[in-house]
Enzyme design. Structure first.
Site, PDB file in Angstrom:
ATOM      1  N   VAL A   8      41.660  41.856  48.396  1.00  0.00           N
ATOM      2  CA  VAL A   8      42.047  41.136  47.188  1.00  0.00           C
ATOM      3  C   VAL A   8      42.013  39.652  47.548  1.00  0.00           C
ATOM      4  O   VAL A   8      42.042  39.294  48.718  1.00  0.00           O
ATOM      5  CB  VAL A   8      43.450  41.541  46.663  1.00  0.00           C
ATOM      6  CG1 VAL A   8      43.425  42.952  46.092  1.00  0.00           C
ATOM      7  CG2 VAL A   8      44.505  41.423  47.754  1.00  0.00           C
ATOM      8  N   SER A   9      41.960  38.798  46.532  1.00  0.00           N
ATOM      9  CA  SER A   9      41.736  37.366  46.792  1.00  0.00           C
ATOM     10  C   SER A   9      42.974  36.593  47.221  1.00  0.00           C
ATOM     11  O   SER A   9      42.873  35.579  47.893  1.00  0.00           O
ATOM     12  CB  SER A   9      41.130  36.707  45.548  1.00  0.00           C
ATOM     13  OG  SER A   9      39.887  37.298  45.250  1.00  0.00           O
TER      14      SER A   9
END
Length: 202
Positions: A8-9
């Protein structure tokens, strides 16, 4: 051996959905590598750890292609490294019927050609979408600024409570640390407000 890579970012985003998918296809927890970091490059600790672990004959699972990364050239280079240099395989769960390197390998040289073209097209589309998203964000911020929207934390105002505590501090009744605790400010904020108040009082 089955390996899962999850990304995930940001640290605030949840990896639970991706990890659940990996568990459901029988990947052991110790072979699920999780990064909470931007996909702009491949300098991610868990991705690099996965790279050290993966061996010939292993099968790497990704939830979607953009979990591997968001850089057009980088995605292609990493895919080829894993499937052709390491001789492992990659399956993208979101598009499993299309993104399964094992299918391309059964087609020999023609498979390599088709895989290259397919990866180029999909990676290009992913990168263009990322650029559009960044552009929309920039345009949205610009519009908001013109409307007077302020970003970041709201400024701590100089209240009557602050002035009372400031007077105590200046008179020597309390220390600066005690004053900061009373008004709930960090040192930089406290001294900045104190300077503003002194300038205003001159």
């Amino acid at each position: 051996m089955k390996i899962g890579y999850v990304r995930v970012s940001t640290k605030e985003q949840n990896t639970e959905r991706q990890i659940k998918k990996m568990n459901e296809i029988g990947i052991e927890e110790r072979y699920i590598f999780v990064d909470k970091q931007s996909g702009k490059d491949f300098n991610r600790p868990q991705y690099q750890a996965m790279r050290l672990v993966i061996r010939e004959g292993d099968l790497l699972y990704l939830d979607s292609l953009d979990r591997l990364g968001r850089d057009y050239d980088g995605i292609i280079a990493e895919w080829k490294y894993i499937t052709r240099e390491v001789n492992a395989d990659i399956v993208v769960l979101e598009n499993e019927s299309l993104f399964d390197s094992r299918k391309f390998k059964t087609m020999g040289d023609l498979g390599k050609l088709l895989e290259d073209q397919f990866l180029s097209m999909l990676s290009y589309v992913a990168e263009q979408e990322r650029k559009k998203t960044k552009q929309r964000q920039s345009e949205g911020i610009e519009v908001a600024l013109k409307k007077g929207v302020k970003f970041g934390r709201p400024k701590r105002e100089i209240t009557n409570e602050f002035i009372a505590v400031y007077d105590e501090w200046k008179s020597g009744s309390i220390t600066a640390v005690q004053a900061m605790r009373k008004v709930g400010m960090k040192p930089n904020t406290f001294y900045r407000r104190a300077s503003e108040y002194e300038e205003r009082s001159i």
